[in-house]
Design a protein around this motif. Structure first.
Motif, mmCIF file in Angstrom:
data_model
loop_
_atom_site.group_PDB
_atom_site.id
_atom_site.type_symbol
_atom_site.label_atom_id
_atom_site.label_comp_id
_atom_site.label_asym_id
_atom_site.label_seq_id
_atom_site.Cartn_x
_atom_site.Cartn_y
_atom_site.Cartn_z
ATOM 1 N N LEU A 185 1.038 -1.349 0.129
ATOM 2 C CA LEU A 185 -0.150 0.546 0.343
ATOM 3 C C LEU A 185 0.891 1.649 0.021
ATOM 4 N N THR A 186 1.873 1.280 0.832
ATOM 5 C CA THR A 186 2.811 2.311 0.505
ATOM 6 C C THR A 186 4.029 2.914 -1.058
ATOM 7 N N MET A 187 3.595 1.163 -1.413
ATOM 8 C CA MET A 187 4.213 1.563 -2.633
ATOM 9 C C MET A 187 3.484 1.675 -3.729
ATOM 10 N N LEU A 188 1.968 1.951 -3.153
ATOM 11 C CA LEU A 188 0.745 2.245 -4.383
ATOM 12 C C LEU A 188 0.853 3.100 -4.944
ATOM 13 N N GLY A 189 1.390 4.174 -3.947
ATOM 14 C CA GLY A 189 1.097 5.592 -4.616
ATOM 15 C C GLY A 189 2.416 5.951 -5.823
ATOM 16 N N ILE A 190 3.602 5.738 -5.211
ATOM 17 C CA ILE A 190 4.546 5.690 -5.904
ATOM 18 C C ILE A 190 4.739 4.796 -7.763
ATOM 19 N N ILE A 191 3.992 4.315 -7.207
ATOM 20 C CA ILE A 191 3.769 3.439 -8.641
ATOM 21 C C ILE A 191 2.964 3.693 -9.969
ATOM 22 N N ILE A 192 1.494 4.345 -9.259
ATOM 23 C CA ILE A 192 0.678 4.712 -10.006
ATOM 24 C C ILE A 192 1.317 5.999 -10.193
ATOM 25 N N GLY A 193 2.138 7.265 -9.473
ATOM 26 C CA GLY A 193 3.174 7.658 -10.138
ATOM 27 C C GLY A 193 3.878 7.884 -11.215
ATOM 28 N N ASN A 194 4.612 6.840 -10.687
ATOM 29 C CA ASN A 194 5.966 6.808 -12.075
ATOM 30 C C ASN A 194 5.020 5.598 -13.732
ATOM 31 N N ALA A 195 4.364 5.440 -13.057
ATOM 32 C CA ALA A 195 3.390 4.699 -14.292
ATOM 33 C C ALA A 195 2.162 5.934 -15.229
ATOM 34 N N SER A 196 2.014 6.918 -14.517
ATOM 35 C CA SER A 196 1.597 7.890 -15.088
ATOM 36 C C SER A 196 2.592 8.468 -16.174
ATOM 37 N N VAL A 197 3.070 9.055 -15.112
ATOM 38 C CA VAL A 197 4.515 10.357 -15.433
ATOM 39 C C VAL A 197 4.931 9.895 -16.758
ATOM 40 N N ILE A 198 5.265 8.368 -16.920
ATOM 41 C CA ILE A 198 6.215 7.677 -17.902
ATOM 42 C C ILE A 198 4.669 7.195 -19.024
ATOM 43 N N ALA A 199 3.741 7.010 -19.609
ATOM 44 C CA ALA A 199 2.834 6.836 -20.016
ATOM 45 C C ALA A 199 2.243 8.496 -20.764
ATOM 46 N N MET A 200 1.999 9.320 -19.689
ATOM 47 C CA MET A 200 2.383 10.299 -20.429
ATOM 48 C C MET A 200 3.349 11.186 -21.113
ATOM 49 N N GLY A 255 9.137 2.724 -8.088
ATOM 50 C CA GLY A 255 9.513 3.287 -9.012
ATOM 51 C C GLY A 255 9.619 2.367 -10.178
ATOM 52 N N ILE A 256 10.428 1.387 -9.812
ATOM 53 C CA ILE A 256 10.296 0.279 -11.022
ATOM 54 C C ILE A 256 9.028 -1.056 -10.970
ATOM 55 N N ALA A 257 7.894 -0.419 -10.500
ATOM 56 C CA ALA A 257 7.217 -1.204 -10.467
ATOM 57 C C ALA A 257 6.624 -0.593 -11.476
ATOM 58 N N GLY A 258 6.456 0.584 -11.420
ATOM 59 C CA GLY A 258 5.674 1.849 -12.071
ATOM 60 C C GLY A 258 6.166 2.104 -13.605
ATOM 61 N N THR A 259 7.433 2.473 -13.657
ATOM 62 C CA THR A 259 8.047 1.886 -14.904
ATOM 63 C C THR A 259 6.716 0.414 -15.494
ATOM 64 N N LEU A 260 8.105 -0.478 -15.050
ATOM 65 C CA LEU A 260 7.095 -1.039 -16.055
ATOM 66 C C LEU A 260 5.805 -1.032 -16.185
ATOM 67 N N LEU A 261 4.780 -0.849 -16.026
ATOM 68 C CA LEU A 261 3.103 -1.055 -15.433
ATOM 69 C C LEU A 261 3.599 0.632 -16.967
ATOM 70 N N GLY A 262 3.904 1.535 -16.951
ATOM 71 C CA GLY A 262 3.978 2.433 -17.920
ATOM 72 C C GLY A 262 4.577 2.251 -18.977
ATOM 73 N N VAL A 263 6.051 1.739 -19.443
ATOM 74 C CA VAL A 263 6.273 1.073 -20.461
ATOM 75 C C VAL A 263 5.205 0.262 -21.210
ATOM 76 N N GLY A 264 4.544 -0.542 -19.685
ATOM 77 C CA GLY A 264 3.097 -1.951 -20.677
ATOM 78 C C GLY A 264 2.225 -1.114 -21.580
ATOM 79 N N SER A 265 1.659 -0.256 -20.817
ATOM 80 C CA SER A 265 0.585 1.071 -20.908
ATOM 81 C C SER A 265 1.366 1.470 -22.700
ATOM 82 N N ILE A 266 1.856 1.756 -22.122
ATOM 83 C CA ILE A 266 2.306 3.090 -24.052
ATOM 84 C C ILE A 266 2.547 1.775 -24.718
ATOM 85 N N SER A 267 3.297 0.393 -24.818
ATOM 86 C CA SER A 267 3.901 -0.288 -26.462
ATOM 87 C C SER A 267 1.454 -1.203 -26.097
ATOM 88 N N LEU A 268 1.301 -1.032 -25.149
ATOM 89 C CA LEU A 268 -0.534 -0.934 -25.577
ATOM 90 C C LEU A 268 -1.028 -0.110 -26.148
#
Length: 405
Positions: A23-38, A342-355
């Motif tokens: 739960l602590t990491m969730l905000g960081i994951i969403i933030g990183n994924a959002s930045v990379i995807a945007m 941050g790493i988990a968010g990066t993977l999520l963001g890169v995955g979103s971009i690929s999709l």
């Protein structure tokens, strides 16, 4: 205390409290994924805009009838450009290589029992070079076709597929506005440009369009929709724009406001890149707020963790741990949470971009630099927001801590 030992202890503590750590990491994951995807979407938009401008041709000027006010009002565009203007530009402007006037209209196209309404372009042989089209099969319009107003047609790739499927259309006859035309060629796929499918198009000789399809509607000659002009090179584009503007002002006897507009492809592309660049920065800034919120979440959970681990802190200090050891321990935990998030968010963001790239025409991409910066920022946020709970833990009195336990 040994750094490796601190990291090991921090990891053990975080793994032992999986739900709280997640739960602590969730905000960081969403933030990183959002930045990379945007950022990826913004860069993809820039790339798409560049490709669409380049698909119109390289070093090209577009001369359009009517001034900018008339075009903005979207009223009836004045009939101010004629074929003689294009011929004068070709003969008198030294900085241009080729001129491609064209007439555009939409007409019903019929083959056998198949009907469609598509864009018809009355073109000259120079159109193929100026607008960077290539032939898949057959030939393009020739000078002889223009001189004789031949009833021949070149089909765009999508239009050929729509009418003939997998069959070879060369030599077949189609009807445009109930007039028979012989198919002489098919262009290679060109793609869409600003919502206009360039492959769903039929090209016929400009003179044939003027004489048989739209008729002569200007008292000054053959009215044309616009003129594409190819400069000799990128360096002569500005000179070509200046010379074309002066020539047309002289020909049209203009004293005040122009009755035409010359659009420089590079200037338009630069404006588009500026707009999409600003959009990318805005999207990244909005997504960055998620990282800030995630950092605050790290701090809040770590403060709760200090309260829950009062006995542990007191015991460690009682057996010799210094304030620096405790401070370092909690900082390490905060940095690990943020870095892993941050790493988990990066993977999520890169995955979103690929999709997005897979499912849409937008070829979204993100550079490794953006990924490195995003992960570094998330780690820095963990360090920054971990200071307060770490200092609070380090300052706990061991006796008070043991008693409160």
């Amino acid at each position: 205390m040994d750094i490796l030992e601190s990291v090991k202890m921090a990891t053990t503590t975080l793994v032992a409290n999986k739900l709280r750590s997640s739960l602590t990491m969730l905000g960081i994951i969403i933030g990183n994924a959002s930045v990379i995807a945007m950022v990826g979407i913004g860069q993809g938009t820039q790339k798409l805009a560049t490709e669409q401008f380049e698909s119109l041709g390289t070093n090209v000027l577009f001369i359009i009838p009517g001034n900018q006010d008339a075009q903005r009002n979207r009223g009836e565009i004045p009939k101010t450009l004629v074929l003689a203007d294009a011929q004068a530009i070709a003969n008198l402007v030294p900085s241009i290589s080729e001129v491609a006037p064209q007439i555009q209209t939409r007409q019903p196209v019929t083959y056998s029992n198949k009907n469609t309404n598509t864009q018809i372009i009355g073109a000259t042989p120079e159109f193929l070079t100026v607008r960077s089209f290539d032939m898949a099969t057959g030939r393009f319009i020739s000078e002889l076709d223009l001189q004789q107003s031949n009833q021949v047609v070149v089909l765009g790739a999508d239009l050929a597929s729509k009418l003939f499927g997998d069959r070879n259309p060369i030599g077949e006859r189609i009807r445009i506005k109930n007039i028979s035309f012989s198919v002489i060629g098919v262009t290679l796929p060109k793609g869409s440009s600003f919502g206009n499918n360039q492959d769903d198009t039929a090209f016929i000789p400009l003179t044939t369009v003027a004489n048989r399809i739209v008729g002569r509607t200007s008292p000054y000659g053959v009215e044309i929709s616009f003129i594409s002009v190819s400069a000799k090179n990128a360096e002569s584009l500005g000179a070509a724009e200046f010379q074309v503007t002066n020539l047309l002002r002289l020909r049209h006897k203009i004293i005040n406001e122009d009755d035409f507009t010359v659009r420089n492809q590079k200037d338009t592309l630069q404006i588009a890149n500026t707009v999409t660049g600003a959009l990318t920065m805005m999207l990244a800034a909005i997504a960055g707020i998620s990282l800030l919120v995630g950092g605050i979440g790290v701090m809040n959970i770590m403060l709760v963790s200090v309260t829950e681990r009062t006995q542990e802190i007191g015991l460690r200090k009682a057996i010799g741990a210094t304030q620096g050891d405790i401070l370092f321990q909690f900082l390490i935990e905060a940095i690990i949470l943020s870095a892993v998030g941050g790493i988990a968010g990066t993977l999520l963001g890169v995955g979103s971009i690929s999709l997005i790239s897979l499912l849409t025409p937008l070829k979204a991409a993100v550079s490794p630099v953006v990924i490195i910066v995003a992960v570094s920022v998330s780690g820095g946020i963990g360090l920054f927001f971990g200071v307060v709970p770490a200092r609070r833990a380090a300052k706990l009195d061991p006796i008070v801590a043991l008693r409160s336990a």
